[in-house]
Design an enzyme around this catalytic site. Structure first.
Site, PDB file in Angstrom:
ATOM      1  N   LYS A  66     -62.019  10.417  69.332  1.00 37.06           N
ATOM      2  CA  LYS A  66     -62.201  11.733  69.413  1.00 37.06           C
ATOM      3  C   LYS A  66     -63.200  12.171  68.023  1.00 37.06           C
ATOM      4  CE  LYS A  66     -60.823  15.875  67.718  1.00 37.06           C
ATOM      5  NZ  LYS A  66     -61.656  16.423  67.037  1.00 37.06           N
ATOM      6  N   GLU A 126     -58.920  17.681  46.051  1.00 39.05           N
ATOM      7  CA  GLU A 126     -60.379  17.171  46.467  1.00 39.05           C
ATOM      8  C   GLU A 126     -61.205  18.343  46.953  1.00 39.05           C
ATOM      9  OE1 GLU A 126     -60.414  15.540  50.588  1.00 39.05           O
ATOM     10  OE2 GLU A 126     -61.755  13.982  49.774  1.00 39.05           O
ATOM     11  N   CYS A 147     -66.191  10.383  50.983  1.00 40.62           N
ATOM     12  CA  CYS A 147     -64.659  10.199  50.735  1.00 40.62           C
ATOM     13  C   CYS A 147     -64.505   9.674  49.390  1.00 40.62           C
ATOM     14  CB  CYS A 147     -63.852   9.348  51.996  1.00 40.62           C
ATOM     15  SG  CYS A 147     -64.607   7.820  52.135  1.00 40.62           S
ATOM     16  N   GLU A 188     -56.857   6.807  56.691  1.00 39.30           N
ATOM     17  CA  GLU A 188     -57.952   6.748  55.834  1.00 39.30           C
ATOM     18  C   GLU A 188     -58.466   8.369  55.267  1.00 39.30           C
ATOM     19  OE1 GLU A 188     -59.341   3.975  54.652  1.00 39.30           O
ATOM     20  OE2 GLU A 188     -58.456   2.669  56.301  1.00 39.30           O
TER      21      GLU A 188
HETATM   22  P1  NAD Z   1     -60.136  16.882  58.790  1.00 40.55           P
HETATM   23  O1  NAD Z   1     -58.963  16.064  58.647  1.00 40.55           O
HETATM   24  O2  NAD Z   1     -60.085  18.169  58.941  1.00 40.55           O
HETATM   25  O3  NAD Z   1     -60.753  16.368  60.458  1.00 40.55           O
HETATM   26  C1  NAD Z   1     -60.729  14.944  60.824  1.00 40.55           C
HETATM   27  C2  NAD Z   1     -60.554  14.702  62.255  1.00 40.55           C
HETATM   28  O4  NAD Z   1     -59.119  15.115  62.534  1.00 40.55           O
HETATM   29  C3  NAD Z   1     -61.289  15.837  63.205  1.00 40.55           C
HETATM   30  O5  NAD Z   1     -61.944  15.057  64.305  1.00 40.55           O
HETATM   31  C4  NAD Z   1     -60.590  16.897  63.623  1.00 40.55           C
HETATM   32  O6  NAD Z   1     -61.159  17.459  64.637  1.00 40.55           O
HETATM   33  C5  NAD Z   1     -59.432  16.223  63.857  1.00 40.55           C
HETATM   34  N1  NAD Z   1     -57.814  17.091  63.557  1.00 40.55           N
HETATM   35  C6  NAD Z   1     -57.646  18.045  62.895  1.00 40.55           C
HETATM   36  N2  NAD Z   1     -56.614  18.297  63.027  1.00 40.55           N
HETATM   37  C7  NAD Z   1     -55.950  17.800  63.969  1.00 40.55           C
HETATM   38  C8  NAD Z   1     -54.500  17.784  64.518  1.00 40.55           C
HETATM   39  N3  NAD Z   1     -53.635  18.697  64.148  1.00 40.55           N
HETATM   40  N4  NAD Z   1     -54.288  16.757  65.088  1.00 40.55           N
HETATM   41  C9  NAD Z   1     -55.302  15.648  65.314  1.00 40.55           C
HETATM   42  N5  NAD Z   1     -56.569  15.503  65.130  1.00 40.55           N
HETATM   43  C10 NAD Z   1     -56.650  16.659  64.238  1.00 40.55           C
HETATM   44  O7  NAD Z   1     -61.290  16.030  58.043  1.00 40.55           O
HETATM   45  P2  NAD Z   1     -62.590  16.435  58.036  1.00 40.55           P
HETATM   46  O8  NAD Z   1     -62.897  17.676  57.317  1.00 40.55           O
HETATM   47  O9  NAD Z   1     -63.379  16.507  59.402  1.00 40.55           O
HETATM   48  O10 NAD Z   1     -63.101  15.387  57.181  1.00 40.55           O
HETATM   49  C11 NAD Z   1     -63.304  15.354  55.642  1.00 40.55           C
HETATM   50  C12 NAD Z   1     -62.084  14.734  55.250  1.00 40.55           C
HETATM   51  O11 NAD Z   1     -61.981  13.354  55.354  1.00 40.55           O
HETATM   52  C13 NAD Z   1     -62.043  14.522  53.741  1.00 40.55           C
HETATM   53  O12 NAD Z   1     -60.441  14.645  53.113  1.00 40.55           O
HETATM   54  C14 NAD Z   1     -62.459  13.119  53.279  1.00 40.55           C
HETATM   55  O13 NAD Z   1     -61.932  12.798  51.926  1.00 40.55           O
HETATM   56  C15 NAD Z   1     -61.769  12.330  54.343  1.00 40.55           C
HETATM   57  N6  NAD Z   1     -62.521  11.173  54.585  1.00 40.55           N
HETATM   58  C16 NAD Z   1     -61.979   9.906  54.359  1.00 40.55           C
HETATM   59  C17 NAD Z   1     -62.604   8.947  54.486  1.00 40.55           C
HETATM   60  C18 NAD Z   1     -61.978   7.409  54.020  1.00 40.55           C
HETATM   61  O14 NAD Z   1     -62.480   6.450  54.370  1.00 40.55           O
HETATM   62  N7  NAD Z   1     -60.823   7.433  53.535  1.00 40.55           N
HETATM   63  C19 NAD Z   1     -63.975   8.708  55.016  1.00 40.55           C
HETATM   64  C20 NAD Z   1     -64.652  10.129  55.164  1.00 40.55           C
HETATM   65  C21 NAD Z   1     -63.846  11.102  55.182  1.00 40.55           C
END
Ligand code: NAD
Length: 505
Positions: A199, A409, A310, A275
């Site tokens: 997804k 963050e 991240c 992650e």
């Molecule tokens: P997000 O958590 O908003 O979304 C991530 C994914 O989760 C998307 O595909 C989204 O559609 C899905 N999602 C959202 N709500 C959901 C729910 N209720 N149930 C299931 N899936 C759901 O994150 P983002 O804005 O896309 O990305 C940024 C975040 O990701 C930042 O916090 C960043 O630090 C983190 N990140 C972490 C790493 C790592 O390796 N630790 C790497 C990249 C990004």
């Protein structure tokens, strides 16, 4: 970011980039059971470009029934054994061919991703197709080296430990570096013999849909990889709650990570690997071997991809004796960065991924100023491309550890600077958040470097550099930055079950 294969840079030709950016995009469908299909009721969402705010195309909005169809296709493929029981040497060839297909289409994939999420193209080439291809190659080489164990049992018994694929892996990924992070999940899950339902983020689905097609062209049997697009609240939640998903692997924000743990608890207790985000400290001591280099690398540690990384070094901790000179140098670098069209090879910092993210960056900046921080440079919304989402890289001085900007963050180009006096204070400040993803230490003392690596609570500590660890080493957070690891041989553990055979001889 991972090292790029050498031939990638020959692809950085502005004319070719401009040609790919004109490529018309057809409206999206879901990739289920090796075929394109519309979402239930033909429902769609717009995919908009942060470069100029235009609508690129529509993506399918998968319902719970669509997700169920994808999980069923994945389960059927797993039970059929067309992949899960394929000879390891054959599976390995398919994963190598996927890497070759990614490399062959590297520019197309990179430009497609940039149109969707705004990462500067030079970095996108390295970090997206470049790293995804390297990831598939790495796990291709693991397939026929996954050994079980013979336990040291008493005479008359034999204890065998098999490493078995878990079955169906659900993978939910964010909009930053979708190909790289998607590959970090898909490649080890496939190498271990599983089927996958992926997804992508609704803000960056296009390059992952294209990847699914390339996987099939490379010989991955149908149903082994499925891609369902749509919102997190509907599509993501349906995957997280599905009763026939064995493992959920996630990269994204902490609040969504919490919801996934809850979804697992309320469904089939699937294993959930997270992650998550960070507020990573980048610590500069007065004995750093090259302060000019440290300033340059520290600037890019926060400002590359507009801070949407991240592991971004978003908190700069500088020893007081060098603080003023160092911050001056770094601020000059920040102010000189060329912010603009991410598909222009001269651009050093591209677009912020969405209007929503730009508003969050501005709100966090305003809050920091209200709490008493001082804006040294940048921070203003700019418009190098009309309609797009851009801001000038911001450096905030005088940040105190209790301020929101030091604890939360932003995920934007905002650097929070705090001075410190000695090593003990640096460690205290470094560990003073709920996160534990990454850190940087700049010092000429080998002993201090090792002491800091031990003392800092983080999944990765960079020494005299920031960023760059390749696929051979794990990436994972501690504390509220998550659990489990992507990358390296350790990632395979997430997608395998240990099964014991206890035999009376
Ligand atoms: P997000 O958590 O908003 O979304 C991530 C994914 O989760 C998307 O595909 C989204 O559609 C899905 N999602 C959202 N709500 C959901 C729910 N209720 N149930 C299931 N899936 C759901 O994150 P983002 O804005 O896309 O990305 C940024 C975040 O990701 C930042 O916090 C960043 O630090 C983190 N990140 C972490 C790493 C790592 O390796 N630790 C790497 C990249 C990004």
């Amino acid at each position: 970011m991972p090292e790029a294969p050498r031939n990638l840079f020959s692809s950085m030709n502005q004319e070719e980039i401009d040609a790919w950016r004109q490529q018309p995009l057809s409206d999206g469908r879901l990739w289920v059971g090796g075929q394109w299909r519309a979402a239930e009721g033909g429902r769609c969402l717009p995919a908009s470009s942060p470069i100029d705010g235009s609508t690129l195309c529509q993506i399918a909005a998968a319902s719970a029934a669509d997700v169920d169809a994808a999980v069923r296709a994945a389960r059927a493929a797993f039970e059929r054994g067309s992949w899960s029981r394929m000879a390891p040497a054959e599976r390995k060839k398919v994963l190598h061919r996927i890497a070759e297909r990614i490399e062959a289409q590297q520019l197309e994939l990179a430009v497609l991703g940039v149109r969707d999420n705004g990462t500067e193209i030079a970095m996108a080439l390295r970090a997206e197709p470049g790293s995804a291809a390297a990831t598939f190659r790495y796990y291709a080489e693991c397939v026929d080296k996954l050994m079980g164990e013979i336990a040291p049992t008493p005479e008359g018994t034999l204890g065998l430990v098999h490493k078995a694929p878990v079955g169906v892996v659900g993978a939910i990924v964010p909009w930053n570096f979708p190909l790289m992070i998607g590959a970090w999940k898909i490649a080890p899950a496939l190498a271990a013999g599983n089927s996958v339902v992926l997804k992508p983020s609704e803000d960056a689905s296009l390059s992952l849909l294209r990847l699914a097609q390339l996987c099939q062209e490379a010989g991955l049997p149908e149903g082994v990889l499925n891609v369902v697009t749509g919102t997190g609240a509907e599509t993501g939640d349906a995957l997280a709650r599905h009763m026939d998903v064995d493992v959920l692997t996630f990269t994204g924000s902490g609040p969504v990570g919490r919801q996934l743990l809850k979804a697992s608890a309320e469904s089939n207790l699937k294993r959930v690997y997270l992650e998550l985000g960070g507020k990573s400290p980048n610590i500069v001591f007065d004995d750093a071997p090259d302060l000019a280099l440290a300033a340059k690398v520290s600037a890019m540690a926060i400002f590359r991809n507009s801070g949407q990384v991240c592991v971004a070094g978003s908190r700069l901790l500088v020893q007081r004796v060098v603080h003023d000179a160092f911050v001056e140098q770094l601020s000059q670098i920040a102010a000189s960065l060329r912010v603009g069209d991410p598909l222009d090879l001269r651009t050093e910092m591209g677009a912020v991924s969405s209007a929503r993210q730009l508003a969050r960056n501005q709100a966090m900046l305003a809050c920091a100023l209200e709490e008493g921080a001082h804006l040294r440079t940048g921070g203003q919304v700019i418009a190098p491309v009309p309609g797009g989402h851009y801001m000038a890289p911001a450096v905030l001085e005088g940040v105190r550890p209790e301020m929101a900007i030091a604890r939360e963050e932003v995920f934007g180009p905002v650097l929070a600077v705090t001075p410190f006096d000695d090593e003990a204070e640096a460690v205290r400040l470094a560990n003073g958040t709920d996160y534990g993803l990454a850190a940087g230490v700049w010092t000429g003392s080998l002993s201090r470097a090792h002491r800091m690596v031990r003392a800092i609570k983080a999944g990765v500590v960079h020494v005299n550099t920031y960023g760059g660890p390749d696929i051979t080493v794990p990436l994972g957070g501690v504390r509220q930055s998550g659990n489990g690891h992507d990358k390296s041989m350790h990632a395979l553990d997430k997608y395998l079950d240990l099964k014991t055979a206890w035999i009376q001889l």
